[in-house]
Design a protein around this motif. Structure first.
Motif, short mmCIF file in Angstrom:
data_model
loop_
_atom_site.label_atom_id
_atom_site.label_comp_id
_atom_site.label_asym_id
_atom_site.label_seq_id
_atom_site.Cartn_x
_atom_site.Cartn_y
_atom_site.Cartn_z
N THR A 163 55.92 6.95 17.49
CA THR A 163 57.33 6.97 17.06
C THR A 163 58.24 6.35 17.73
OG1 THR A 163 56.92 9.34 16.08
CG2 THR A 163 59.16 8.64 16.38
N VAL A 281 59.77 10.28 10.12
CA VAL A 281 59.64 11.75 9.88
C VAL A 281 58.30 12.25 10.08
CG1 VAL A 281 60.08 13.38 7.81
CG2 VAL A 281 61.77 11.69 8.35
N MET A 282 57.56 11.70 9.53
CA MET A 282 55.91 12.05 9.72
C MET A 282 55.75 12.12 11.11
SD MET A 282 52.67 10.98 7.63
CE MET A 282 50.83 11.91 7.80
N ALA A 285 57.46 15.00 12.99
CA ALA A 285 56.76 16.38 12.68
C ALA A 285 55.32 16.27 13.40
CB ALA A 285 56.67 16.50 11.18
N LEU A 331 60.61 12.79 1.68
CA LEU A 331 60.54 13.05 3.37
C LEU A 331 60.17 14.24 3.53
CD1 LEU A 331 63.88 10.82 4.03
CD2 LEU A 331 61.58 10.15 4.32
N ALA A 332 60.54 15.34 2.95
CA ALA A 332 60.31 16.72 3.34
C ALA A 332 58.84 16.96 3.18
CB ALA A 332 60.88 17.85 2.32
N ALA A 335 57.10 15.00 6.04
CA ALA A 335 57.47 16.06 7.15
C ALA A 335 56.45 17.11 7.48
CB ALA A 335 58.69 16.65 7.29
N GLY A 338 52.96 15.60 8.24
CA GLY A 338 53.02 15.41 9.83
C GLY A 338 52.64 16.35 10.56
N PHE A 339 53.46 17.58 10.22
CA PHE A 339 53.30 18.91 11.03
C PHE A 339 51.60 19.35 10.74
CE2 PHE A 339 53.27 23.49 11.47
CZ PHE A 339 53.99 23.47 12.82
#
Length: 445
Positions: A163, A281-282, A285, A331-332, A335, A338-339
């Protein structure tokens, strides 16, 4: 008289966090440099040649040697130790990376010479990354840190470096130009080499008994050791299943990163800004997921964690893009993906370390990593041809279904039950661990 290499880190039974802190710091700076070059090198080629084909050729010339050399240097890491391999290869990467801006400034940099330099960088990065992976388990033992926690911290470093490195690379290229960014990349590799050299005891990777034993002096030849890695993997159905599964998901991840997301961004009108937002974002997260995994993963059922992580990380990204959803929804979903991805590598990394005898860790990890990365160069090529033939949405749907089936069918296999811990301890005492590793190694040879 004693030297620095015989201090706390080498005293049996005494806790020392210095080796783990050192290897994590070295990973942070070297991976940050690598991510800076991901932005700077393609941009440098584009602005100097104006050719997308030559840009792709440069990327291929870096990644192909990375995968191939990494596969064949496992026995080397086992024979001379991961510490020596790590600092020397980082130094070689720094030298090759620094030569690019230097030769360009002297008007001596041709495309063939650039291809040679990036191939050298890739060839050095492969064993360097492998060596750091091999160091982490022993560093965790010396610091008495649970294995899942150490692997989770390693995952945090990797995602955080990705990132931050991409952001730094983009800023440097925009403000000071790609050559300055490439020089910073070289400085990161050099700093990583210095950290490994100073922070890790020379005995890392080799116990005192191994270094002085007659068996070590009469160890098998290089190619026999290389073959032993294949023999060991053939006898580990769980590890083979994981490698095949990750190889397929890596191919699909390469497809979405290199082709499907850019095509979606262009067709949807969101533009290149959306690509950066989705990746950031990913990545952010993923850092959060890895941090949580570092704290709690050792208390959870591994099979459930891995399957849930893949369920969140894989198919949703492909499916949401195929539905032409608003950018905020995309994007949500990225995210959440990624989490979930942040939980996967710490657990799988711990499983590999526990099942591979310590003296064979380098050669087996090298083969496993290379096999699981083998599909990455093909992901973009296959995705590009498929999008041209049938369009974006059908390819996204097919990739999402393939991701879902690959991870879930692998998780249903009987050998995945062996993923759970045995004996109730995630980090055995160093002495018993070393004894067991040596015993297993003798049986394997």
């Amino acid at each position: 008289m004693t030297n620095d290499d015989s201090k706390v880190g080498d005293i049996p039974g005494k806790r020392s966090l210095r080796p783990l802190g050192g290897v994590l710091a070295a990973m942070a700076v070297s991976l940050t440099g690598t991510r800076i070059s991901v932005v700077a090198l393609p941009w440098f080629v584009l602005v100097t040649t104006g050719s997308a084909t030559q840009t792709g050729l440069v990327a291929f010339c870096e990644m192909a040697p990375y995968v191939v050399v990494k596969a064949f240097t496992g026995p080397l890491v086992d024979r001379i130790g991961p510490r020596a391999v790590s600092w020397t290869t980082d130094l070689a990467s720094a030298t090759a990376a620094a030569a690019v801006p230097l030769l360009h400034a002297l008007d001596l940099l041709s495309l063939p010479l650039l291809l040679v330099l990036v191939a050298l960088i890739g060839a050095a990065r492969g064993p360097g990354d492998l060596a750091k992976e091999v160091i982490v388990p022993e560093a965790a033992e010396r610091g008495r840190v649970p294995l899942e926690r150490a692997m989770g911290l390693s995952g945090v470093i990797e995602r955080l470096a990705s990132t931050i490195g991409l952001a730094i690379g983009g800023s440097l290229v925009a403000l000071l130009g790609p050559l300055t960014a490439l020089a910073v990349n070289a400085g990161c590799f050099a700093l990583g080499s210095v950290i490994i050299k100073l922070a890790l005891p020379r005995s890392m990777g080799h116990t005192a008994e191994e270094a002085s034993s007659p068996a070590r002096k009469t160890e098998p030849g290089y190619w026999r050791q290389f073959g032993e890695g294949f023999t060991f993997l053939r006898g580990e159905p769980l590890l083979l299943t994981v490698i095949v599964m990750v190889g397929i998901t890596n191919l699909l991840d390469a497809a979405i990163t290199s082709v499907l997301v850019p095509v979606w961004a262009r067709q949807s009108g969101n533009g290149a800004t959306a690509i950066g937002l989705m990746g950031s974002v990913m990545g952010a997260a993923g850092v959060g997921g890895s941090l949580i995994a570092a704290v709690v993963a050792q208390r959870l059922r591994r099979r459930l964690v891995v399957l849930t992580g893949f369920l969140l990380a894989g198919a949703p990204r492909f499916l949401i893009l195929s539905f032409d959803a608003p950018l905020g929804v995309v994007l949500a979903v990225f995210a959440v993906s990624g989490f979930g991805a942040g939980f996967v590598n710490p657990v799988l990394g711990a499983v590999f370390v526990e099942r591979i005898p310590r003296p064979m860790l380098g050669r087996v990890n090298a083969l496993g990593d290379s096999l699981s990365w083998a599909g990455i160069p093909l992901g973009g090529l296959i995705a590009g041809a498929a999008v041209t033939a049938v369009g974006l949405a059908p390819v996204l749907l097919a990739c999402g279904i393939a991701y879902f089936l690959t991870t879930n069918l692998a998780g249903l296999r009987r050998e995945w039950q062996e993923m759970e811990r045995t004996g109730g301890q995630s980090v055995p005492e160093p002495s018993s661990k070393d004894d067991a590793s040596r015993g297993n190694a003798n049986l394997a040879t």
